[in-house]
Design a protein around this motif. Structure first.
Motif, PDB file in Angstrom:
ATOM      1  N   GLU A   1       6.209  12.120 -11.064  1.00 32.84           N
ATOM      2  CA  GLU A   1       7.081  11.371 -11.961  1.00 32.84           C
ATOM      3  C   GLU A   1       6.867   9.858 -11.823  1.00 32.84           C
ATOM      4  O   GLU A   1       7.006   9.126 -12.792  1.00 32.84           O
ATOM      5  N   SER A   2       6.558   9.400 -10.621  1.00 26.91           N
ATOM      6  CA  SER A   2       6.376   7.970 -10.379  1.00 26.91           C
ATOM      7  C   SER A   2       4.953   7.540 -10.746  1.00 26.91           C
ATOM      8  O   SER A   2       3.994   8.306 -10.602  1.00 26.91           O
ATOM      9  N   VAL A   3       4.822   6.292 -11.204  1.00 28.63           N
ATOM     10  CA  VAL A   3       3.490   5.745 -11.509  1.00 28.63           C
ATOM     11  C   VAL A   3       2.786   5.293 -10.236  1.00 28.63           C
ATOM     12  O   VAL A   3       1.582   5.010 -10.261  1.00 28.63           O
ATOM     13  N   TYR A   4       3.527   5.233  -9.134  1.00 24.88           N
ATOM     14  CA  TYR A   4       2.944   4.789  -7.876  1.00 24.88           C
ATOM     15  C   TYR A   4       2.458   5.991  -7.071  1.00 24.88           C
ATOM     16  O   TYR A   4       3.222   6.925  -6.798  1.00 24.88           O
ATOM     17  N   MET A   5       1.204   5.948  -6.681  1.00 19.85           N
ATOM     18  CA  MET A   5       0.628   7.050  -5.910  1.00 19.85           C
ATOM     19  C   MET A   5       1.330   7.224  -4.570  1.00 19.85           C
ATOM     20  O   MET A   5       1.371   8.324  -4.020  1.00 19.85           O
ATOM     21  N   TYR A   6       1.877   6.135  -4.049  1.00 20.56           N
ATOM     22  CA  TYR A   6       2.582   6.183  -2.770  1.00 20.56           C
ATOM     23  C   TYR A   6       3.713   7.208  -2.794  1.00 20.56           C
ATOM     24  O   TYR A   6       3.989   7.859  -1.784  1.00 20.56           O
ATOM     25  N   TYR A   7       4.366   7.338  -3.939  1.00 21.97           N
ATOM     26  CA  TYR A   7       5.498   8.266  -4.059  1.00 21.97           C
ATOM     27  C   TYR A   7       5.062   9.658  -4.506  1.00 21.97           C
ATOM     28  O   TYR A   7       5.909  10.520  -4.743  1.00 21.97           O
ATOM     29  N   ASN A   8       3.762   9.853  -4.640  1.00 23.08           N
ATOM     30  CA  ASN A   8       3.242  11.162  -5.033  1.00 23.08           C
ATOM     31  C   ASN A   8       2.413  11.788  -3.911  1.00 23.08           C
ATOM     32  O   ASN A   8       1.463  12.522  -4.178  1.00 23.08           O
TER      33      ASN A   8
ATOM     34  N   ILE B   1      -8.064  11.808   0.842  1.00 21.65           N
ATOM     35  CA  ILE B   1      -7.426  10.627   1.437  1.00 21.65           C
ATOM     36  C   ILE B   1      -6.983   9.655   0.353  1.00 21.65           C
ATOM     37  O   ILE B   1      -5.872   9.102   0.398  1.00 21.65           O
ATOM     38  N   VAL B   2      -7.844   9.430  -0.630  1.00 20.89           N
ATOM     39  CA  VAL B   2      -7.504   8.509  -1.724  1.00 20.89           C
ATOM     40  C   VAL B   2      -6.325   9.044  -2.535  1.00 20.89           C
ATOM     41  O   VAL B   2      -5.377   8.303  -2.848  1.00 20.89           O
ATOM     42  N   MET B   3      -6.340  10.326  -2.868  1.00 20.46           N
ATOM     43  CA  MET B   3      -5.294  10.894  -3.711  1.00 20.46           C
ATOM     44  C   MET B   3      -3.945  10.925  -3.007  1.00 20.46           C
ATOM     45  O   MET B   3      -2.906  10.738  -3.646  1.00 20.46           O
ATOM     46  N   CYS B   4      -3.952  11.124  -1.704  1.00 18.47           N
ATOM     47  CA  CYS B   4      -2.683  11.117  -0.967  1.00 18.47           C
ATOM     48  C   CYS B   4      -2.156   9.690  -0.823  1.00 18.47           C
ATOM     49  O   CYS B   4      -0.954   9.455  -0.771  1.00 18.47           O
ATOM     50  N   PHE B   5      -3.063   8.727  -0.726  1.00 15.59           N
ATOM     51  CA  PHE B   5      -2.738   7.305  -0.723  1.00 15.59           C
ATOM     52  C   PHE B   5      -1.784   6.925   0.415  1.00 15.59           C
ATOM     53  O   PHE B   5      -0.810   6.187   0.231  1.00 15.59           O
ATOM     54  N   SER B   6      -2.072   7.454   1.601  1.00 17.43           N
ATOM     55  CA  SER B   6      -1.424   6.949   2.810  1.00 17.43           C
ATOM     56  C   SER B   6      -2.166   5.669   3.179  1.00 17.43           C
ATOM     57  O   SER B   6      -3.318   5.707   3.618  1.00 17.43           O
ATOM     58  N   ARG B   7      -1.538   4.535   2.976  1.00 17.74           N
ATOM     59  CA  ARG B   7      -2.249   3.262   2.944  1.00 17.74           C
ATOM     60  C   ARG B   7      -2.966   2.926   4.241  1.00 17.74           C
ATOM     61  O   ARG B   7      -4.102   2.443   4.222  1.00 17.74           O
ATOM     62  N   THR B   8      -2.345   3.190   5.370  1.00 20.65           N
ATOM     63  CA  THR B   8      -2.976   2.877   6.655  1.00 20.65           C
ATOM     64  C   THR B   8      -4.244   3.691   6.847  1.00 20.65           C
ATOM     65  O   THR B   8      -5.291   3.159   7.226  1.00 20.65           O
ATOM     66  N   VAL B   9      -4.153   4.979   6.582  1.00 20.27           N
ATOM     67  CA  VAL B   9      -5.315   5.863   6.724  1.00 20.27           C
ATOM     68  C   VAL B   9      -6.390   5.476   5.721  1.00 20.27           C
ATOM     69  O   VAL B   9      -7.590   5.468   6.042  1.00 20.27           O
ATOM     70  N   LEU B  10      -5.996   5.132   4.504  1.00 22.23           N
ATOM     71  CA  LEU B  10      -6.956   4.747   3.470  1.00 22.23           C
ATOM     72  C   LEU B  10      -7.744   3.512   3.894  1.00 22.23           C
ATOM     73  O   LEU B  10      -8.980   3.480   3.767  1.00 22.23           O
ATOM     74  N   VAL B  11      -7.062   2.506   4.409  1.00 19.76           N
ATOM     75  CA  VAL B  11      -7.738   1.289   4.871  1.00 19.76           C
ATOM     76  C   VAL B  11      -8.687   1.601   6.028  1.00 19.76           C
ATOM     77  O   VAL B  11      -9.825   1.126   6.062  1.00 19.76           O
TER      78      VAL B  11
ATOM     79  N   GLU C   1      -7.194  -4.840  -9.500  1.00 19.23           N
ATOM     80  CA  GLU C   1      -5.819  -5.015  -9.953  1.00 19.23           C
ATOM     81  C   GLU C   1      -5.023  -3.717  -9.818  1.00 19.23           C
ATOM     82  O   GLU C   1      -3.868  -3.726  -9.366  1.00 19.23           O
ATOM     83  N   ASP C   2      -5.640  -2.612 -10.198  1.00 26.80           N
ATOM     84  CA  ASP C   2      -4.960  -1.318 -10.068  1.00 26.80           C
ATOM     85  C   ASP C   2      -4.723  -0.974  -8.605  1.00 26.80           C
ATOM     86  O   ASP C   2      -3.666  -0.425  -8.248  1.00 26.80           O
ATOM     87  N   PHE C   3      -5.708  -1.280  -7.755  1.00 34.89           N
ATOM     88  CA  PHE C   3      -5.578  -0.980  -6.330  1.00 34.89           C
ATOM     89  C   PHE C   3      -4.418  -1.774  -5.725  1.00 34.89           C
ATOM     90  O   PHE C   3      -3.589  -1.220  -4.993  1.00 34.89           O
ATOM     91  N   ILE C   4      -4.359  -3.091  -6.017  1.00 38.63           N
ATOM     92  CA  ILE C   4      -3.283  -3.927  -5.488  1.00 38.63           C
ATOM     93  C   ILE C   4      -1.938  -3.476  -6.039  1.00 38.63           C
ATOM     94  O   ILE C   4      -0.928  -3.444  -5.322  1.00 38.63           O
ATOM     95  N   PHE C   5      -1.916  -3.080  -7.319  1.00 36.37           N
ATOM     96  CA  PHE C   5      -0.690  -2.580  -7.932  1.00 36.37           C
ATOM     97  C   PHE C   5      -0.183  -1.354  -7.175  1.00 36.37           C
ATOM     98  O   PHE C   5       1.016  -1.239  -6.882  1.00 36.37           O
ATOM     99  N   GLN C   6      -1.093  -0.432  -6.862  1.00 37.00           N
ATOM    100  CA  GLN C   6      -0.710   0.776  -6.137  1.00 37.00           C
ATOM    101  C   GLN C   6      -0.398   0.468  -4.679  1.00 37.00           C
ATOM    102  O   GLN C   6       0.577   0.983  -4.115  1.00 37.00           O
ATOM    103  N   PHE C   7      -1.212  -0.384  -4.064  1.00 40.64           N
ATOM    104  CA  PHE C   7      -1.057  -0.665  -2.634  1.00 40.64           C
ATOM    105  C   PHE C   7       0.270  -1.368  -2.348  1.00 40.64           C
ATOM    106  O   PHE C   7       0.908  -1.127  -1.322  1.00 40.64           O
ATOM    107  N   SER C   8       0.669  -2.264  -3.263  1.00 40.16           N
ATOM    108  CA  SER C   8       1.909  -3.026  -3.071  1.00 40.16           C
ATOM    109  C   SER C   8       3.090  -2.403  -3.800  1.00 40.16           C
ATOM    110  O   SER C   8       4.181  -2.955  -3.810  1.00 40.16           O
ATOM    111  N   ARG C   9       2.854  -1.270  -4.453  1.00 36.95           N
ATOM    112  CA  ARG C   9       3.874  -0.576  -5.243  1.00 36.95           C
ATOM    113  C   ARG C   9       4.485  -1.494  -6.296  1.00 36.95           C
ATOM    114  O   ARG C   9       5.696  -1.538  -6.494  1.00 36.95           O
TER     115      ARG C   9
END
Length: 378
Positions: A128-135, A181-191, A240-248
């Motif tokens: 439902e959310s546009v942010y991968m962090y919440y998915n 890893i990318v699809m789950c978007f756990s930011r620490t692990v992704l970095v 831009e999309d990455f920063i948008f997702q990374f910073s929610r």
């Protein structure tokens, strides 16, 4: 079998007490391998025993003053050593394959819009959310953090033991793990995963650079330059999309409340510098751990005991393995993955420290014996 049992212990709903059973299994069926422990490993073990005894004394004194009685989590360290020292390449292969299977489960969860397929783990709909962090999905784990940490570890082990797999399978496993890893978007692990892959690529070019002649060096330099330009081009398209997702969507660094948690633990350490929490695991007022392995171990045990353990650990990582261990060490700054007592990440870190002959312990399978000399250069 040990590798399968170790991975099964990370599945959601499996109680932590299973780590004791895994240690007992390793001692019972592979205890004969402990007879050949090198002298330098004995030195490390002595220092760890000093840490365990110090923590036990810390617990005893703390309990006498507070009345709280608890089994010290550091007592699980010997089990970590037994399991890590007796792992063989067949076990490592299973750890990688099982992580890839869990990655596929995670991708399936993402595709059907649920965060877990395990009926006994708390489930919710996602998408439902546009942010991968919440998915985020959980794979077969209790949480997304545990799930993605296992994927990162599999990525590291896959690179370390790439000689165990055919090229097509190596690329396929890498792709599955990275996509998950990318699809789950756990930011620490992704970095950590991105940094690890960059370092591995640069390391590969450096090794080849030392081995080839002048003409081939020109080709290597040109190919590296092309890869760098391609990387920068891709980054420009998705930045831009990455920063948008990374910073929610906030365009600022969002630490998910970690700044407040770290402040709590930093203040606690300042006020309890030498004895910490009496070697009991400290949780903040909301019941959260430190989300930082280094802050957590110091808050638990005090500065002196923690430095003894941390420096003993770091100084006994082999130089050739730092490239594989550094993702876990970086991850520990934002996750409580290491120094837990007995965790999957702790076992893998101990594997790199103690398992001196990790590539030749499997004596029952000729295939692994034949590639022993190849793996020594991994």
């Amino acid at each position: 079998m040990l590798g399968i049992l170790l991975y099964l212990a990370t599945i959601g709903g499996i109680p932590h007490i299973s780590s004791v059973l895994i240690g007992l299994y390793a001692l019972l069926f592979r205890g004969h391998l402990l007879k050949s422990i090198p002298r330098n490993v004995y030195t490390v073990l002595i220092l760890y025993w000093v840490f365990i005894l110090g923590a036990t004394l810390n617990v005893t004194i703390h309990s006498a003053f507070t009345g709280n009685i608890e089994i010290p989590y550091v007592w699980l360290l010997p089990l970590i050593f037994i399991v890590a020292y007796t792992l063989n390449v067949k076990d490592i292969t299973w750890l990688i394959v099982l992580a890839a299977i869990e990655a596929l489960v995670g991708l399936y969860e993402y595709s059907i819009g649920v965060n877990t397929v395990l009926p006994w783990v708390t489930s919710r709909e996602i998408g439902e959310s546009v942010y991968m962090y919440y998915n985020k999905v959980k794979g077969l784990s209790d949480g997304s953090a545990t799930y993605t940490i296992k994927l990162l570890i599999a990525l590291v082990l896959l690179e370390k033991y790439r000689c165990l797999f055919r090229k097509w399978l190596l690329y396929l496993l890498n792709m599955i793990l990275l996509v998950a890893i990318v699809m789950c978007f756990s930011r620490t692990v992704l970095v950590c995963a991105i940094l690890f892959k960059i370092v591995i690529i640069l390391r590969g070019y450096y090794i080849k650079w030392k081995q080839v002649g002048t003409n081939q060096k020109i080709v290597l330099f040109a190919s590296l330059g092309f890869i760098l330009l391609l990387f920068l081009f891709v980054c420009s398209l998705i930045w831009e999309d990455f920063i948008f997702q990374f910073s929610r969507g906030s365009n600022t660094l969002d630490l998910s409340g970690r700044d407040h948690i770290w402040e709590y633990y930093t203040n606690f350490i300042k006020n309890n510098l030498f004895f910490g929490n009496g070697s009991f695991r400290l949780l903040n007022i909301d019941g959260n751990h430190a989300h930082n392995s280094y802050l957590q171990i110091v808050a638990n045990n005090g500065l002196l005991l923690s430095l003894l353990f941390i420096f003993t650990t770091f100084f006994n990582i082999k130089k050739r393995d730092y490239v594989y261990v550094f993702p876990l060490l970086i991850l520990a700054f934002a996750q409580y993955a290491l120094f837990w007592g007995f965790s999957y990440a702790d076992v893998i870190l101990a594997f790199f420290i103690f398992n001196q002959n990790s590539y030749c312990l499997s004596l029952e399978n000729k295939r692994y014996n034949l590639i022993k000399s190849d793996c020594q250069s991994c």
